[in-house]
Structures are given as C-alpha cells and as structure tokens.
Design a protein around this motif. Structure first.
Motif, short mmCIF file in Angstrom:
data_model
loop_
_atom_site.label_atom_id
_atom_site.label_comp_id
_atom_site.label_asym_id
_atom_site.label_seq_id
_atom_site.Cartn_x
_atom_site.Cartn_y
_atom_site.Cartn_z
N PHE A 313 0.77 -1.26 -0.15
CA PHE A 313 -0.02 -0.16 0.14
C PHE A 313 0.87 1.36 0.09
O PHE A 313 0.69 2.06 -0.78
N GLY A 314 1.76 1.44 0.74
CA GLY A 314 2.68 2.54 0.97
C GLY A 314 3.23 2.86 -0.45
O GLY A 314 3.71 3.68 -1.00
N THR A 315 3.89 1.76 -0.89
CA THR A 315 4.78 1.83 -2.23
C THR A 315 3.64 2.45 -3.40
O THR A 315 4.05 3.12 -3.95
N VAL A 316 2.54 1.67 -3.44
CA VAL A 316 1.70 2.36 -4.58
C VAL A 316 1.24 3.54 -4.30
O VAL A 316 0.97 4.58 -5.18
N MET A 317 0.63 4.00 -3.02
CA MET A 317 0.54 5.27 -2.76
C MET A 317 1.46 6.26 -3.04
O MET A 317 1.23 7.37 -3.48
N MET A 318 2.59 6.03 -2.57
CA MET A 318 3.89 7.10 -2.97
C MET A 318 3.99 7.23 -4.32
O MET A 318 4.18 8.45 -4.54
N VAL A 319 3.77 6.29 -4.93
CA VAL A 319 4.10 6.38 -6.34
C VAL A 319 3.08 7.31 -7.21
O VAL A 319 3.20 8.10 -8.29
N MET A 320 1.84 6.90 -6.78
CA MET A 320 0.71 7.82 -7.33
C MET A 320 0.76 9.06 -6.93
O MET A 320 0.58 10.10 -7.74
N LEU A 321 1.07 9.42 -5.70
CA LEU A 321 1.24 10.93 -5.34
C LEU A 321 2.40 11.45 -6.04
O LEU A 321 2.53 12.74 -6.48
N MET A 322 3.58 10.87 -6.18
CA MET A 322 4.90 11.27 -6.95
C MET A 322 4.45 11.59 -8.47
O MET A 322 4.68 12.70 -9.04
N THR A 323 3.54 10.74 -9.02
CA THR A 323 2.90 10.94 -10.47
C THR A 323 2.29 12.18 -10.45
O THR A 323 2.38 12.90 -11.46
N VAL A 324 1.18 12.33 -9.43
CA VAL A 324 0.60 13.75 -9.27
C VAL A 324 1.63 15.12 -9.11
O VAL A 324 1.08 15.95 -9.91
N PHE A 325 2.66 14.84 -8.46
CA PHE A 325 3.55 15.90 -8.46
C PHE A 325 4.40 16.20 -9.35
O PHE A 325 4.59 17.27 -9.86
N VAL A 326 4.93 14.94 -10.11
CA VAL A 326 5.96 15.36 -11.13
C VAL A 326 5.30 15.66 -12.62
O VAL A 326 5.86 16.26 -13.25
N THR A 327 4.19 15.19 -12.87
CA THR A 327 3.53 15.33 -14.19
C THR A 327 3.45 16.82 -14.50
O THR A 327 4.09 17.33 -15.42
N PRO A 328 2.80 17.80 -13.84
CA PRO A 328 2.66 19.19 -14.12
C PRO A 328 3.80 19.94 -14.00
O PRO A 328 4.00 20.47 -15.01
N PHE A 329 4.74 19.57 -12.87
CA PHE A 329 6.04 20.15 -12.94
C PHE A 329 6.85 19.92 -14.36
O PHE A 329 7.58 20.81 -14.91
N GLY A 330 7.05 18.81 -14.54
CA GLY A 330 8.01 18.19 -15.86
C GLY A 330 7.41 18.87 -17.05
O GLY A 330 7.81 19.21 -18.06
N VAL A 331 6.00 18.71 -17.21
CA VAL A 331 5.25 19.44 -18.48
C VAL A 331 5.54 20.55 -18.61
O VAL A 331 5.70 21.15 -19.67
N ILE A 332 5.07 21.45 -17.83
CA ILE A 332 5.27 22.94 -17.54
C ILE A 332 6.69 23.31 -17.97
O ILE A 332 6.68 24.01 -18.84
N ALA A 333 7.75 22.78 -17.28
CA ALA A 333 9.13 22.80 -17.36
C ALA A 333 9.42 22.81 -18.76
O ALA A 333 10.06 23.45 -19.82
N ALA A 334 9.11 21.40 -19.65
CA ALA A 334 9.33 21.19 -20.88
C ALA A 334 8.64 22.20 -21.86
O ALA A 334 9.24 22.33 -22.86
N VAL A 335 7.29 22.55 -21.74
CA VAL A 335 6.78 23.30 -22.26
C VAL A 335 7.50 24.54 -22.49
O VAL A 335 7.48 25.45 -23.68
N TYR A 336 7.99 25.36 -21.42
CA TYR A 336 8.42 26.79 -21.39
C TYR A 336 9.78 26.53 -22.32
O TYR A 336 10.15 27.44 -23.11
N LEU A 337 10.53 25.36 -21.99
CA LEU A 337 11.65 25.13 -22.55
C LEU A 337 11.57 25.16 -24.34
O LEU A 337 12.42 25.65 -25.21
N ARG A 338 10.65 24.41 -24.81
CA ARG A 338 10.47 24.17 -26.30
C ARG A 338 9.50 25.28 -26.74
O ARG A 338 9.81 25.68 -27.84
N GLU A 339 8.52 25.61 -26.08
CA GLU A 339 7.55 26.62 -26.69
C GLU A 339 7.87 28.06 -26.50
O GLU A 339 7.37 28.90 -27.56
N TYR A 340 8.42 28.30 -25.42
CA TYR A 340 8.44 29.90 -25.05
C TYR A 340 9.90 30.38 -24.79
O TYR A 340 10.06 31.49 -25.29
N ALA A 341 10.77 29.62 -24.50
CA ALA A 341 11.89 30.07 -24.09
C ALA A 341 12.99 30.35 -25.33
O ALA A 341 12.65 29.70 -26.46
N SER A 342 13.68 31.61 -25.44
CA SER A 342 14.45 31.95 -26.46
C SER A 342 15.76 30.77 -26.71
O SER A 342 16.12 30.36 -25.69
#
Length: 560
Positions: A313-342
């Motif tokens: 339970f602890g392993t699955v719960m921690m991975v799910m929470l990690m997914t919730v945290f890492v997905t928006p931050f990683g995607v936003i950073a990638a979008v900025y670097l590729r689409e907006y940053a000079s």
C-alpha cells in the motif's frame, strides 16, 4: 574459391553490417535469457516458501555421542568437503568420503532449542520417516513449532485427547481466528478512532491556550466532548477485555522431539496443519491461504512472518502521489523550454543541467529532501499551521508527503526530457495550421500540441515510475520505516494523512535481507518480496503503457 575471393566475400559481409546485426541480436537474446532466468529463480525460491513442506523425523547419530531424534523441514542441501566439516568441529572420521551431504533443517521450537535452524550431516541421519501425525504450528511469536498433538484444554481442563484432539484443535482455532479479527477491529478501528478524537481535542485545547481564547465555556465544551469519548472508550475497553478472556481460553499440549511436553495457548497460534497427511488438494488450498496472507496481512516476527500489505500500500500510494506532483512540473518545464524560451545559450545550459540531474545519485536527493522539505519547509509549516502540536513535529519529520516530493524531484528530469522530445516531433505545419484558423498560441498549445505530445508525456511518466518505485536510499531519510503502526489512509479526517510514515517494498527487502535477526527465516521472504516489487512496477508500467497506446492511436491521424 581463391583466397582473394574469400577475402572479398568476407570483407563484403563485414561492410554489409551483418556482424553487428548478429552481435546486437545475440546481446539482446542473452539479456532476455538472463532476465527470465533471474525472475524464474526469484519466483521459485520465493513462491516455493508457501508450499507446505513435509516434516521429517529421523534419528541423528553423531559418532561418539548419544542418538537424538530430530523433527523439522529440510530447506537446503549441499555437498561440502569432509575436511571443511572437520575444521568446523564435526567429528568426521579420517577415512570419511571426500565429500559429505549437509542439510539445513528448520527445527522450529526456538524457545526450547535456542534457534529455528540447524545444520546437520545427512550421513548421520538414520531411520528417516514422515509420520502423518506430526504437526506444524505457525505462531504469532517465536516462529514455527513442530511436535505431536497430545490433548486440547479449555480453561485448564482437558476436553480432548488422542485421535479426537485434532478435530477439537481445528474447531477452536477457527474460533480463535474470528476472535482475533474482532480484537484487531476494536484496537485499530474503533479504539483508534477514539484516540484520534482525544488527540484532536488536546490539540484544540492547546491552540486555544496559545491564542489566549480558552474561556470557561470553551473549556466546558472540551471537557464534555472528552468525557463522552472516555465513556465510549470504557465500553470498548470492557468489550476488548472480554474478547481477550475468550481469546486465551483454550490451549493445546504437544510433545516435541526430545520427549518434553509443551503447552501452547491457542491465542498465540495462527494456524496448525499436518503436511505429511495432507492430500494434493489440501496442500493447494493451504498454499493459496498462505499466499493470500502474504499479500493481505500485516507483518509479524520482525517482518520475517506474516504479510506485507502495508508495504504494498505504501509503495503504490507513494508512486501515485509522486506521479501527481511530477507530471505538471515536468510538463510545464518542458513546454516553457520548447515553446516559449528563446533558444539561446542559457536554454542550452538549462537542458544540459536537466540531463545531468538525471544522473545524480539518488541518495543526494534524499539528503536534499531531508534538509529542505523536512527541516526547512516542514519545520516552517509546523510553526505556521501546527503550533499547538510543537515541540512534537507534524510536517517537520519524514512522511508520505516528503517521500513523494523527493521522488518527484528525482524523476522530474526524465519527464522533462521525454516531453520535450515529444513536443519537438510535432510537425510545425500543425501549429501553423491551428494559428491560421484563428486559434491563439495558448489555444494551439492546449488543444492541439499537448494532446499530440501526450504519448511522449506518458513515456516519461513510465520511466519515472520505473525508477521511483524501486528507490530505497533517499526514502530511508524522508519517511520510510521498518514497521508503520497504521496505514496513511483511514476513516479519520482528513482520511489521507500525508504526514504519516509508511512502509515500502524496497526498504522491506533491505530490512528483511540485511537487518533481520533470523536470516534463514527471512531469506525466502526476500525473494517473494522482490518478485512482488517487480510485479507491482510492471503493473504500474503496463497501466501507463495502455494509456499511452490509447492516446497514440487517438492522435495518430493528426500527425499525418
């Protein structure tokens, strides 16, 4: 064929690239074979532990010593040089064979013999037999017990003996198991809920004292609520005392290998069975019961017995929470670097830094999580939002939240790189077509580009989950423990307790394999837990792969 022609043919074969194809194919085949072999070894040694092995009884005749009777399970057998046995203190004769068979026998009865396992020399075993009446007893403490059942007692009075004793024992063990479930329900659920309410009242009173708002009326309300909870607790305590009285009512008397009689309270027994007298169907049923216990129960005996559900339970719960945290931050950073940053020198430096972060040892992230998340951020949040609990920390100590965030920081470079690659593969004409139809850049990004790049995002997430689920070193610093008293998800508000410490399959493997006081008993569970960790990671990855494939099919037409 001339030598020159052969050289030309050989040179053409090398130039064609065929050797590299065969070399790469062979390397892949070897890797697959090794992986399958490793998983097979883990599965056989781990899953075989739950099969009810036959119990051996034999006369152990050591040269120059009196014979004694041994009862137990043979768990390992090996051929060793006679000289090695002689050097270890065994009375091996000079004319003994060059190699002798040594067996590791699980004799159980630790409180009687001092150890669960014993190495014996097979050549000195005589009159081997497998009596059907031998009983294996799994206990809540002190490990396994082996012997013959003599009688069953109720409140100290004998109620069955001889052939009738086994039926009486089975009947009373079923009753004890039901009582055990009732006791666990009272202790963990009902009494736990009252303790949670009392702690909440204590913190509420402390908060009013710090704000200087503890009026006589407020104190009276708190006292009334506390009195109501105390009354409920006394009712449950009386019920629990009555259950414990019934729980410890029955006992059984066994005779062990050296002839001594031992009485065991049935409340200390998990199950008893006679493997030598079991048919194939009974053994399969027993195997299924043991396997379910391993998956669904809490651990016991310093994690060497019982189940590992809290770790799953602890392993699955921690991975799910990690997914919730890492997905928006990683995607936003990638979008900025590729689409907006000079796309200049600074952007290239940032990309190099992100790629390098993916290679930083995981323990470094653990130290960062401990220093920043736990001490700095958690300590500050305690001062702001939980002053009534101080000096006891709430968020200023390791827990599920900080463990998930630490893994998110560890895996965010993988998500950034994978998302950027996905964004780069989207044809420029798709963006231009959307803009030409009147869509804004934000609308193009949100409704066209990101959906088409979602398979790449899922690829990054799959890689992140695969790495995070097996990490152990950073988690030892930010919230994973050997044994958690309760799950982080329960029926008490706020239901998901992010500040609570958790168990983890990877750390469980480390603890059982290297910190266990009973190494021989723990070894099969290391294999079983390792196999389960592989299965959990595979299931998480297959779920993400299925979602990625669905998204890829959905947006395939847009790519063309």
């Amino acid at each position: 064929m001339s030598l020159k022609r052969k050289q030309q043919t050989l040179g053409g074969w090398f130039k064609s690239g065929a050797p590299m194809v065969w070399l790469n194919g062979g390397a892949v085949a070897i890797a697959i074979i090794m992986t399958i072999g490793l998983l097979t070894l883990i599965a056989v040694r781990g899953l075989g532990h739950f099969w009810p092995a036959d119990i051996l009884e034999a006369d152990y005749v050591i040269p120059g010593q009196s014979a004694k009777v041994l009862i137990g399970e043979v768990v390992q057998q090996e051929e060793v040089p006679s000289a090695r046995l002689r050097g270890a203190g065994y009375p091996v004769a000079d004319d003994a064979p060059e190699f002798m068979t040594r067996e590791l026998m699980k004799v159980g009865n630790r409180e009687q013999f001092g150890a669960d396992f014993s190495w014996i020399v097979d050549d000195w075993l005589e009159n081997k037999r497998y009596p059907a009446e031998l009983v294996a007893v799994e206990r809540r403490e002190w490990g396994n017990f082996y012997g013959r059942l003599l009688s069953v007692k109720e409140n100290g009075q004998q109620v069955a003996e001889g052939d009738a004793a086994w039926a009486a024992l089975e009947e009373r063990l079923e009753r004890v198991e039901d009582l055990h479930h009732d006791v666990m329900r009272l202790e963990k659920k009902d009494i736990g809920k009252i303790n949670h309410g009392l702690e909440k009242l204590r913190l509420q009173q402390r908060s009013l004292e710090l704000k200087e708002q503890l009026t006589p009326a407020a104190q009276a309300d708190l006292d009334a609520a506390r009195a109501e909870l105390d009354a409920q607790y006394k009712v449950l305590e009386a019920e629990l005392t009555a259950l414990h009285g019934q729980f410890n009512r029955d006992s059984a008397v066994f005779v062990i290998s050296d002839g001594r009689e031992v009485e065991i309270n049935l409340g200390k027994i998990v199950r008893a069975y006679r493997p030598n007298g079991m048919g194939l169907g009974e053994k399969i049923s027993h195997y299924g019961s043991k396997l379910w216990e391993f998956l669904a129960d809490d651990p016991r005996e310093a994690n060497t017995e019982g189940g590992i559900f809290p770790a799953i339970f602890g392993t699955v719960m921690m991975v799910m929470l990690m997914t919730v945290f890492v997905t928006p931050f990683g995607v936003i950073a990638a979008v900025y670097l590729r689409e907006y940053a000079s796309q200049g020198a600074m952007t290239r430096v940032i990309r190099i830094a992100v790629n390098n972060l993916a290679g930083v040892p995981s323990i470094v992230y653990g130290v960062f999580g401990l220093g920043f998340f736990v001490y700095v951020l958690g300590g500050s949040l305690d001062q702001l939002f939980f002053p009534e609990a101080l000096p006891a920390p709430t968020l200023g100590t390791g827990g599920l939240l900080w463990a998930s965030l630490t893994l998110a920081i560890l895996t965010v470079p993988v998500v950034i790189v994978a998302t950027e690659e996905g964004l780069a593969r989207i044809p420029r004409m798709v963006r231009e077509g959307s803009l030409a139809l009147g869509a804004t850049k934000a609308e193009t990004l949100w409704k066209v580009v990101l959906p088409m790049a979602s398979p790449a995002m899922m690829t990054g997430l799959i890689l992140a989950v695969a790495r995070a689920a097996g990490e152990v070193a950073p988690l030892m610093l930010v919230g994973v423990v050997k044994l958690a008293p309760s799950l982080p998800l329960d029926g008490n508000y706020p239901y998901l307790h992010l500040d609570q410490k958790i168990m983890h399959l990877g750390f469980h493997i480390y603890d059982v394999g290297f910190q266990s006081p009973n190494v021989e008993a723990a070894r099969p569970l290391v294999y079983a837990t390792a196999l389960l960790l592989v299965i959990v990671i595979a299931l998480l990855n297959f779920s993400a792969i299925a979602i990625r494939n669905h998204l890829r099919e959905k947006y395939k037409a847009l790519e063309h």
